[in-house]
Design an enzyme around this catalytic site. Sequence first.
Site, PDB file in Angstrom:
ATOM      1  N   SER A 249      74.174 -77.014  37.764  1.00 16.53           N
ATOM      2  CA  SER A 249      73.600 -76.646  38.863  1.00 16.53           C
ATOM      3  C   SER A 249      72.277 -75.475  38.589  1.00 16.53           C
ATOM      4  O   SER A 249      72.242 -75.541  37.493  1.00 16.53           O
ATOM      5  CB  SER A 249      74.519 -75.756  39.622  1.00 16.53           C
ATOM      6  OG  SER A 249      74.768 -74.634  39.344  1.00 16.53           O
ATOM      7  N   LYS A 250      71.563 -75.358  39.725  1.00  9.48           N
ATOM      8  CA  LYS A 250      70.591 -74.466  39.483  1.00  9.48           C
ATOM      9  C   LYS A 250      70.639 -73.232  38.361  1.00  9.48           C
ATOM     10  O   LYS A 250      69.832 -72.798  37.804  1.00  9.48           O
ATOM     11  CB  LYS A 250      70.037 -73.863  40.666  1.00  9.48           C
ATOM     12  CG  LYS A 250      69.051 -74.842  41.716  1.00  9.48           C
ATOM     13  CD  LYS A 250      67.779 -74.214  41.616  1.00  9.48           C
ATOM     14  CE  LYS A 250      66.686 -74.893  42.547  1.00  9.48           C
ATOM     15  NZ  LYS A 250      66.057 -76.158  41.682  1.00  9.48           N
ATOM     16  N   ARG A 251      71.775 -72.718  38.678  1.00  9.29           N
ATOM     17  CA  ARG A 251      72.042 -71.417  37.838  1.00  9.29           C
ATOM     18  C   ARG A 251      72.086 -71.703  36.367  1.00  9.29           C
ATOM     19  O   ARG A 251      72.184 -71.042  35.415  1.00  9.29           O
ATOM     20  CB  ARG A 251      73.218 -70.650  38.165  1.00  9.29           C
ATOM     21  CG  ARG A 251      74.710 -71.052  37.796  1.00  9.29           C
ATOM     22  CD  ARG A 251      75.607 -70.601  38.409  1.00  9.29           C
ATOM     23  NE  ARG A 251      76.447 -71.590  39.116  1.00  9.29           N
ATOM     24  CZ  ARG A 251      77.444 -72.055  37.866  1.00  9.29           C
ATOM     25  NH1 ARG A 251      77.785 -71.477  36.812  1.00  9.29           N
ATOM     26  NH2 ARG A 251      78.114 -73.042  38.262  1.00  9.29           N
ATOM     27  N   GLY A 253      69.561 -73.307  34.722  1.00  7.50           N
ATOM     28  CA  GLY A 253      68.329 -73.489  34.467  1.00  7.50           C
ATOM     29  C   GLY A 253      67.809 -74.563  35.521  1.00  7.50           C
ATOM     30  O   GLY A 253      68.411 -74.894  36.372  1.00  7.50           O
TER      31      GLY A 253
END
Length: 483
Positions: A249-251, A253
């Site tokens: 997921s976004k976290r 990168g």
Amino acid sequence: MSKTLPAPLRVRFAPSPTGYLHVGGARTALHNWLLARKYGGTFLLRIEDTDRARSTDESTRAIFEGLEWLGLTWDEEVTYQGANLARHRADAQRLLDAGAVYRCFCTPAELEQRRAEAEARGDAFKYDRRCDRLAPDEIQHRVAAGDAFVLRFRVPDGSTEWDDLVHERITFPNKDIEDFVILRSDGTPIYNMAVVSDDIDARVTLVMRGDDHISNTPKQILLYNALGAPLPVFAHLPMIHGTDGKKLSKRHGAMAVGDYRHEGILPSAMDNFLALLGWSPGGDIEVMTMQEMIERFSPDGLLKKASVFDLKKLEWMNGQHLNMLPLDQVEPLITPAIVDAGLATREWLAANRAWYMTLLELLRVRSRTVSDVVRQATPYFGDAVELDSDAVAKQWKDPVTPELLSDARDALAAASEWSASTLEEALRSVAERRGLGAGKLFQPLRVALTGSSVSPGIFDVLMLLGRERSLGRIDTALQVLAR
Ligand code: GLU
């Protein structure tokens, strides 16, 4: 075991244009592409834009750009799912005529209520087929009255199975599959109907996609069978996890392939990195050109277990590619970033090509990304140099620094010619005269010349900067030190 592939081999990438081209999608596209290129197959692109509310042209463009950047060219004209609505409906109608599906008049509110009741009893809700038991004249009557209905597929007893190219045998008991909707009351198809209709029409023989679609596959197989179409081979690629073992997921990168492009990742490195998410060529081979990946790609190397997206590995991979590719292939990938950073114009770089290529050769071995190259290239453009305060604090702290730099300047200015060997001789004699190791002289000098304590070898730096700029920078350093 050697896995057999269908012939002719026709694969497709079928993204929904509801966002950028993300890492997972790019990996799916790449594996399909590699398979097609390796085995002489055809790689198709279909934009699944049936979700009108969420699909955008901008996202379709981002998908094209991302695929083009990665070098994943498609073979036939791109198709748009939204343009095939009439065929989707006709296929649904065929299924209705054949008795494989039935009209369901239950309203969303009724279904919701029954779901809530089932949950209150602690049961899992499954459509109870009540509309399949309606008498024919009642159906006719309700259709004539204009009652809204959806089409539901009548799931037969038994089980649905297939030999997945990645997971081998997969079996779903049909009792776990609800009579699923294939056409909404507004006449639009549900995903499974549209995909099967399009894949049959495009004569796709191998469907390779993410694991998240595994639960759709039994429904799609039932549709193929009911439509009398031959089944494709299915291949479900493992999920991609972050280094913490959680779903990507976004976290973890950036998710968009385009972001890596802007961060200075080379397309061949991105391809190499993505290829290894769910595939191993065997042995400890990791770094490969596109051509080598094509040669080595095989369904036998597809992995079942989730793969790990490790940004550090991507950077490392990029450093490998930056060094491995012929310099004249690396240059066009770096030049736009040099120009964008305002260091030089394309014309100037072309006019000074030999100098520029030497610079790139010296910097690429010290860089992991294009951005690293640009950052390190900065001191070689323009007259002035920006001094890094840490480098100054560390390398100029000795009170003897001004004298050392002054001696070095005199020796360099007096050199009979501006060549690496003459300059080396000049500087080494300065160090010797002062009874210093060469490093004690070179480090403060490096800061004066480049502003930083890391750079290519000091003689390479002097050659790149040339006489005037080198002496000018030492003069500036002496002025700074005199303050
Ligand atoms: N459009 C679907 C998605 O983006 C893929 C469909 C498929 O590959 O069958 O997830």
